[in-house]
Design a protein around this motif. Sequence first.
Motif, short mmCIF file in Angstrom:
data_model
loop_
_atom_site.label_atom_id
_atom_site.label_comp_id
_atom_site.label_asym_id
_atom_site.label_seq_id
_atom_site.Cartn_x
_atom_site.Cartn_y
_atom_site.Cartn_z
N GLY A 69 33.88 -43.04 -18.25
CA GLY A 69 34.49 -42.73 -16.97
C GLY A 69 35.61 -43.67 -16.56
N VAL A 70 36.01 -44.56 -17.47
CA VAL A 70 37.11 -45.49 -17.18
C VAL A 70 38.41 -44.76 -17.51
N THR A 71 38.90 -44.01 -16.52
CA THR A 71 40.09 -43.17 -16.72
C THR A 71 41.10 -43.45 -15.61
N PRO A 72 42.37 -43.19 -15.86
CA PRO A 72 43.39 -43.41 -14.83
C PRO A 72 43.06 -42.66 -13.54
N GLY A 73 43.26 -43.35 -12.41
CA GLY A 73 42.99 -42.76 -11.10
C GLY A 73 41.65 -43.16 -10.50
N ALA A 74 40.73 -43.66 -11.31
CA ALA A 74 39.41 -44.06 -10.82
C ALA A 74 39.50 -45.40 -10.09
N GLU A 75 38.74 -45.53 -9.00
CA GLU A 75 38.69 -46.79 -8.26
C GLU A 75 37.59 -47.68 -8.83
N VAL A 76 37.89 -48.97 -8.96
CA VAL A 76 36.97 -49.93 -9.57
C VAL A 76 36.74 -51.10 -8.61
N LEU A 77 35.49 -51.55 -8.50
CA LEU A 77 35.14 -52.75 -7.75
C LEU A 77 34.44 -53.70 -8.71
N LEU A 78 34.95 -54.93 -8.82
CA LEU A 78 34.28 -55.92 -9.67
C LEU A 78 33.12 -56.52 -8.88
N ARG A 79 31.90 -56.29 -9.35
CA ARG A 79 30.69 -56.73 -8.64
C ARG A 79 30.21 -58.10 -9.10
N LYS A 80 30.14 -58.33 -10.41
CA LYS A 80 29.57 -59.57 -10.93
C LYS A 80 30.29 -60.00 -12.20
N LYS A 81 30.25 -61.31 -12.45
CA LYS A 81 30.73 -61.87 -13.71
C LYS A 81 29.66 -62.82 -14.23
N ALA A 82 29.44 -62.82 -15.52
CA ALA A 82 28.52 -63.78 -16.13
C ALA A 82 29.13 -65.18 -16.02
N PRO A 83 28.32 -66.23 -16.12
CA PRO A 83 28.83 -67.59 -15.97
C PRO A 83 30.05 -67.92 -16.84
N LEU A 84 30.12 -67.42 -18.04
CA LEU A 84 31.26 -67.69 -18.90
C LEU A 84 32.30 -66.56 -18.86
N GLY A 85 32.13 -65.62 -17.92
CA GLY A 85 33.09 -64.54 -17.74
C GLY A 85 32.88 -63.33 -18.63
N ASP A 86 31.83 -63.30 -19.41
CA ASP A 86 31.59 -62.19 -20.32
C ASP A 86 30.09 -61.92 -20.42
N PRO A 87 29.58 -60.78 -20.03
CA PRO A 87 30.25 -59.56 -19.60
C PRO A 87 30.54 -59.55 -18.09
N ILE A 88 31.17 -58.45 -17.65
CA ILE A 88 31.41 -58.24 -16.22
C ILE A 88 30.73 -56.94 -15.82
N GLU A 89 30.38 -56.84 -14.52
CA GLU A 89 29.78 -55.61 -14.00
C GLU A 89 30.72 -55.03 -12.97
N ILE A 90 31.04 -53.75 -13.14
CA ILE A 90 31.91 -53.06 -12.20
C ILE A 90 31.19 -51.87 -11.58
N ASN A 91 31.70 -51.44 -10.45
CA ASN A 91 31.24 -50.21 -9.83
C ASN A 91 32.38 -49.21 -9.97
N ILE A 92 32.12 -48.09 -10.64
CA ILE A 92 33.13 -47.06 -10.87
C ILE A 92 32.45 -45.69 -10.77
N ARG A 93 33.07 -44.79 -10.02
CA ARG A 93 32.55 -43.42 -9.86
C ARG A 93 31.09 -43.42 -9.40
N ASN A 94 30.76 -44.30 -8.46
CA ASN A 94 29.43 -44.41 -7.85
C ASN A 94 28.32 -44.81 -8.82
N TYR A 95 28.65 -45.51 -9.90
CA TYR A 95 27.61 -46.10 -10.74
C TYR A 95 28.08 -47.47 -11.22
N GLU A 96 27.12 -48.26 -11.69
CA GLU A 96 27.42 -49.60 -12.17
C GLU A 96 27.56 -49.58 -13.69
N LEU A 97 28.58 -50.28 -14.17
CA LEU A 97 28.89 -50.30 -15.59
C LEU A 97 29.16 -51.73 -16.01
#
Length: 77
Positions: free
Chosen positions: A33-61
């Motif tokens: 669902g990571v497609t042009p036009g979708a809105e993304v919110l960055l929710r969390k980052k791991a301590p070393l920056g990898d991985p990250i958790e985003i909210n996109i299209r009403n679900y967490e990825l």
Amino acid sequence: MQKILSDFKIGERGIIKSVQGEGKVRRRLFDMGVTPGAEVLLRKKAPLGDPIEINIRNYELTLRKVEASCVTLEVVE
């Protein structure tokens, strides 16, 4: 202002403008669902920056930093 997803800070929002990447990585992002036009919110980052958790299209990825660096967004204030 445009930024890549891996440079976002927690709580930052953006609209996807483009998705780069080679074959399988790009296809996987589109399938999730990571497609042009979708809105993304960055929710969390791991301590070393990898991985990250985003909210996109009403679900967490959760994405790896390598995948997130393929996504260019327009920052929403």
